[in-house]
Design a protein around this motif. Sequence first.
Motif, short mmCIF file in Angstrom:
data_model
loop_
_atom_site.label_atom_id
_atom_site.label_comp_id
_atom_site.label_asym_id
_atom_site.label_seq_id
_atom_site.Cartn_x
_atom_site.Cartn_y
_atom_site.Cartn_z
N UNK A 192 -8.58 17.78 -8.24
CA UNK A 192 -8.20 16.81 -7.22
C UNK A 192 -9.14 15.60 -7.29
N UNK A 193 -8.75 14.51 -6.62
CA UNK A 193 -9.62 13.34 -6.59
C UNK A 193 -11.01 13.70 -6.07
N UNK A 194 -11.04 14.46 -4.98
CA UNK A 194 -12.32 14.81 -4.39
C UNK A 194 -13.18 15.59 -5.36
N UNK A 195 -12.61 16.56 -6.04
CA UNK A 195 -13.40 17.42 -6.91
C UNK A 195 -13.74 16.75 -8.24
N UNK A 250 0.87 -1.17 0.00
CA UNK A 250 0.00 0.00 0.00
C UNK A 250 0.91 1.22 0.00
N UNK A 251 0.96 1.93 -1.12
CA UNK A 251 2.01 2.90 -1.39
C UNK A 251 1.47 4.32 -1.33
N UNK A 252 2.19 5.16 -0.61
CA UNK A 252 1.87 6.58 -0.50
C UNK A 252 2.85 7.34 -1.39
N UNK A 253 2.35 7.93 -2.48
CA UNK A 253 3.22 8.64 -3.42
C UNK A 253 3.42 10.07 -2.94
N UNK A 254 4.68 10.50 -2.91
CA UNK A 254 5.04 11.78 -2.29
C UNK A 254 5.95 12.58 -3.21
N UNK A 255 5.68 13.88 -3.28
CA UNK A 255 6.62 14.85 -3.85
C UNK A 255 7.22 15.62 -2.68
N UNK A 270 -0.76 -3.10 -10.14
CA UNK A 270 -0.90 -2.14 -9.05
C UNK A 270 -1.93 -1.11 -9.49
N UNK A 271 -2.82 -0.72 -8.58
CA UNK A 271 -3.91 0.20 -8.90
C UNK A 271 -3.47 1.61 -8.52
N UNK A 272 -3.20 2.48 -9.50
CA UNK A 272 -2.63 3.79 -9.19
C UNK A 272 -3.65 4.93 -9.24
N UNK A 273 -3.70 5.70 -8.17
CA UNK A 273 -4.35 7.01 -8.19
C UNK A 273 -3.22 8.00 -7.93
N UNK A 274 -2.53 8.36 -8.99
CA UNK A 274 -1.22 9.03 -8.88
C UNK A 274 -1.32 10.53 -9.10
N UNK A 275 -0.15 11.17 -9.05
CA UNK A 275 -0.06 12.62 -9.23
C UNK A 275 -0.56 13.06 -10.60
N UNK A 276 -0.43 12.20 -11.60
CA UNK A 276 -0.84 12.57 -12.96
C UNK A 276 -2.33 12.87 -13.06
N UNK A 303 -1.63 5.62 -3.76
CA UNK A 303 -2.43 6.83 -3.60
C UNK A 303 -1.51 8.01 -3.47
N UNK A 304 -1.73 9.03 -4.28
CA UNK A 304 -0.91 10.23 -4.23
C UNK A 304 -1.31 11.09 -3.03
N UNK A 305 -0.32 11.74 -2.47
CA UNK A 305 -0.51 12.56 -1.28
C UNK A 305 -1.66 13.56 -1.46
N UNK A 306 -2.44 13.72 -0.41
CA UNK A 306 -3.61 14.59 -0.43
C UNK A 306 -4.89 13.83 -0.65
N UNK A 307 -4.82 12.75 -1.43
CA UNK A 307 -6.02 11.95 -1.67
C UNK A 307 -6.52 11.27 -0.42
N UNK A 308 -5.60 11.05 0.54
CA UNK A 308 -5.98 10.32 1.74
C UNK A 308 -6.82 11.14 2.70
#
Length: 628
Positions: free
Chosen positions: A433-436, A145-150, A419-425, A465-470
């Motif tokens: 954003x994911x929410x919007x 379970x990966x947290x993608x970070x910039x 792997x199921x990506x919800x990434x920065x792209x 999951x890219x940072x902020x989506x969480x």
Amino acid sequence: MTQSFLTDYDVFLFKQGRHYRLYNCLGCKMVEDGAHFAIWAPNAQEVSVLCNLNGWTYGTNQLSPRWDGSGIWEGFVPGLGLGDIYKYGIKTQTGEWIQKSDPMASKYEEPPKSASVVWPLDYRWEDEAWMSSRGEVLPLDGPWSIYEVHLGSWVRRDGGFLSYREIGPLLADYVLEAGFTAVELMPVMEHPFYGSWGYQVLGYFAPTSRYGTPQDFMAMVDHLHSKGIAVILDWVPSHFPSDGHGLANFDGTCLYEHQDSRKGYHPQWTSAIFNYGRHEVRSFLISSALLWLDKYHIDGIRVDGVASMLYLDYGRSHGQWIPNRYGGRENLEAVALLREFNSEVNRSYPDVVTFAEESTEWPRVTGPVHLGGLGFSMKWDMGWMHDSLSYMSRDSIHRSWHHGEITFGMWYAFSERFILPLSHDEVVYGKRSLLMKMAGDHWRKRANLRLLLAMMYLRPGKKLLFMGGEFGQENEWNHEKELDWYLMDRPEHRGIFKLVSDLNRLYREESALHRDFDPQCFQWIDCSDVAQSVFVMMRPLGDRPIVAVINGTPEPRYDYRIGVPQGGKWRELCNTDGDCYGGSGMGNMGEIEAQEIGCHGRHWSLSLTLPPLSVLALAPERLFNEEV
């Protein structure tokens, strides 16, 4: 001149494209009374080291070409020491002097400055326990379970960057609270343009100086390992920028890139493409990847832009590309490089994983090399990402017409290790954003985001999951500022974070949920209720079966019957509509008794209340080891 760090065998391997640790013999090496230099520039007339000691004067500290025709120049500069800056002065075949940074440098000046820095990679690691057990703690089929970070925009202080050493403890504590098992760092290799997010790399052997020294970066990795968190790095062998101090036209010729723009220029990214067929370039690239495993203890490498490497016509129109020797569009040299890369990583570090960002139907991306595959551990499932976001962006009244956007992915789910990506792209350049992206008013957007996240965790495939989506970031990601952390003070956003934390816990603890690559690990109980936009699936393998029920509409469903594999009480492991997550609080009072009523081809069934825009995860109670 001091003794060379190069042996004849090093040169032989380099010229064969089989030297995978060039950083041990090329570049700048500190010695007791100065520094030794070795650089590949086969078409140069002269090469000298430029530094403060010689006033950056060409020809003062000249390097000498080796006798063996390798194109490597060597030499010693007395008096150079820790922290001194330098470049190479290269006289081209036309007589022009150009200045180049060291492609093998372990440190660079902080951009926009571009000189290389004399710097060793000494560090006292304290992660022996992690390194000796990581393959058992987090195996290939474990709970990735990966947290993608910039790093530059995750968190800041007074608008400025934090150092690697400052970020490490903050990131580790946050990742532990959120429940992720790994972090993926967007490229930390030195890059001249911050706005490229690291995907325009020039320093393939150095972490960016924006956040500190190589040892600072090591300390961050060390700390993450001490907390049981794996570290994945983005690696970009697909292209490089054409900045004057970098790899492009390095010795006055196209050394690292193809000379013909139909093969050497990337039209979408306006950058140069590596010449994968050149032996020395293959050694350079694979050595870069191995450095991060050898010297920085990285646990995984995600290869960016794999699709752009595999196809000669990627991003090109007819007549803008050159077919391979068989007349096809496949880049055979890039295929060979990727197979060689994965083979060497697996040989040297069988407990390290590699990920392919590959968006096409190229066969066997995760298949073994000896059977014709590319050899990656996992592949990003871009189709799942696209279909899921498309479905979730639709108003619920239209979802029954697009039921297949949720079910289609299971037709190919086991053709690769996905792997199921919800990434920065997905959260930049006007994509929102994911929410919007979610349909509906603010309440429905949050409910839909919770639904999307739960669907991701409950279906087969590792998670990213890219940072902020969480926590439901509302604004698009902006690399020039930190995340909107103030949202975590709002109950509705803290609820999304709690859901992600609980889903991560379930994913770690329930073996049925992280056995993702076995075709027997998933069953549809019912995927045909198009009219009500309800999906029922089961993860049957593991210590106990997990059943998930998805209601894709804001309409509650009462007395909704589903078949289950056994009788007794069933517990709600997760209800995304729970009060604690910011939902309406509907559900089944935490548990429900199975009835001996046949449904969906099963002897037992449950009559459920399905909350609006929700996911329920259920498991049989009698397998719980707890007091009732």
